[in-house]
Structures are given as C-alpha cells and as structure tokens.
Scaffold this motif. Sequence first.
Motif, mmCIF file in Angstrom:
data_model
loop_
_atom_site.group_PDB
_atom_site.id
_atom_site.type_symbol
_atom_site.label_atom_id
_atom_site.label_comp_id
_atom_site.label_asym_id
_atom_site.label_seq_id
_atom_site.Cartn_x
_atom_site.Cartn_y
_atom_site.Cartn_z
ATOM 1 N N TYR A 58 35.942 43.598 49.132
ATOM 2 C CA TYR A 58 36.060 42.430 48.258
ATOM 3 C C TYR A 58 36.187 42.832 46.797
ATOM 4 O O TYR A 58 36.917 42.196 46.037
ATOM 5 N N SER A 59 35.492 43.871 46.394
ATOM 6 C CA SER A 59 35.586 44.289 44.991
ATOM 7 C C SER A 59 36.999 44.769 44.672
ATOM 8 O O SER A 59 37.528 44.482 43.597
ATOM 9 N N VAL A 60 37.614 45.464 45.608
ATOM 10 C CA VAL A 60 38.991 45.931 45.395
ATOM 11 C C VAL A 60 39.956 44.745 45.395
ATOM 12 O O VAL A 60 40.773 44.588 44.483
ATOM 13 N N ALA A 61 39.854 43.887 46.412
ATOM 14 C CA ALA A 61 40.798 42.771 46.538
ATOM 15 C C ALA A 61 40.665 41.779 45.391
ATOM 16 O O ALA A 61 41.665 41.207 44.934
ATOM 17 N N SER A 62 39.451 41.567 44.896
ATOM 18 C CA SER A 62 39.278 40.604 43.811
ATOM 19 C C SER A 62 39.624 41.196 42.446
ATOM 20 O O SER A 62 39.900 40.466 41.499
ATOM 21 N N PHE A 63 39.647 42.521 42.351
ATOM 22 C CA PHE A 63 40.007 43.173 41.092
ATOM 23 C C PHE A 63 41.483 42.955 40.763
ATOM 24 O O PHE A 63 41.851 42.725 39.611
ATOM 25 N N TYR A 64 42.340 43.026 41.783
ATOM 26 C CA TYR A 64 43.779 42.911 41.572
ATOM 27 C C TYR A 64 44.209 41.455 41.631
ATOM 28 O O TYR A 64 43.978 40.767 42.621
ATOM 29 N N GLU A 65 44.876 41.017 40.566
ATOM 30 C CA GLU A 65 45.268 39.624 40.431
ATOM 31 C C GLU A 65 46.284 39.173 41.476
ATOM 32 O O GLU A 65 46.381 37.994 41.790
ATOM 33 N N ASN A 66 47.041 40.116 42.033
ATOM 34 C CA ASN A 66 48.092 39.709 42.970
ATOM 35 C C ASN A 66 47.569 39.340 44.351
ATOM 36 O O ASN A 66 48.312 38.811 45.166
ATOM 37 N N PHE A 67 46.286 39.598 44.631
ATOM 38 C CA PHE A 67 45.732 39.185 45.916
ATOM 39 C C PHE A 67 45.183 37.779 45.792
ATOM 40 O O PHE A 67 44.474 37.452 44.845
ATOM 41 N N SER A 68 45.497 36.950 46.763
ATOM 42 C CA SER A 68 45.032 35.567 46.759
ATOM 43 C C SER A 68 44.258 35.287 48.039
ATOM 44 O O SER A 68 44.737 35.573 49.137
#
Length: 161
Positions: A58-68
């Motif tokens: 979750y920390s990785v996925a929420s860091f990058y703006e392109n993941f929704s």
Amino acid sequence: MLDASYYQKTDEIIAMHTREERSLIPIIQDIQEEYRYLPPELLTYVAKQIGITEAKAYSVASFYENFSFEPKGKYVIKVCDGTACHVRKSIPILEALYKELGLNEHKHTSDDMLFTVETVSCLGACGLAPAITVNDEVHPKMSPEKVIKLLEELRGEENEN
C-alpha cells in the motif's frame, strides 16, 4: 468482493514476473492496465503472493499518483490546468464536464461508468491550449461547448456498440 476471475487473471499477471518485491510495481501496473484501476483486494493478494507486507504494498501503490484504487470509466478525460491551459480558460471546460456528468472535485466517475474526469498539471500540449485528453488522445483548443459535443460523440459511439 471480487469474483474468482479477478484472482485468476492476477495469477496470470504474477506468473509473467518474478515473485519478488522488485516485481510489485510492474505487477500492479499490469493489473491497473487490465481493470483501469487497482482493486485494493488484489493489492493485498499480490503482497501475499510475492512475500511482502500489505503495508509495504500500500505504501508503494499510494506513493505513485498514477495508481488509482477507485474504478475508472471507459473514457478517462484529463483536463489540463497548467499555466497555458489555465489562462486560456480550462476551468470552464472542467466545470462544463462536471455539470454535464454530475461530477465534482470529490466524485470523478459518472454513475454509468462511462466517464472519469481528472485534472492534471500539464499535458505537454501548451501550444494547443486549452487541451484535454480522452484515453490519452489529445483534443486541442477546447471550449465548454466543444467538450459537450465531444461527450455526445462518445455517448453516440457507445449506443452504436
């Protein structure tokens, strides 16, 4: 709750990569490409499958703006609000989209799941300002009237299918 087909497809995606932490981003990029968003249940599943904590994933996925984590419509409309577009009146275009689709700054996807509207800082099309993209196709020199006509065209394509 996602049905089993989501997990089967995710297993196929994982199989194309190594089951290591360094594969997290490519795996979740592929999942998002498949579903136009990253279902949180699948992120949890991927974390377990590649041996990392759910918190790390979750920390990785929420860091990058392109993941929704939210489902997106069939047509993702990005309205540029960079300097060139802003001074050439991109905000009235955004407001027209919001009004026509029943959206606002907190609700980005139409109830029929056809349209998602996002604002971006720059599309790199400053000479074409104000610009929008629909599924990454640039539409230059837009106006509120032109964007409503574009929505009608896209809806017409849907009715033909």
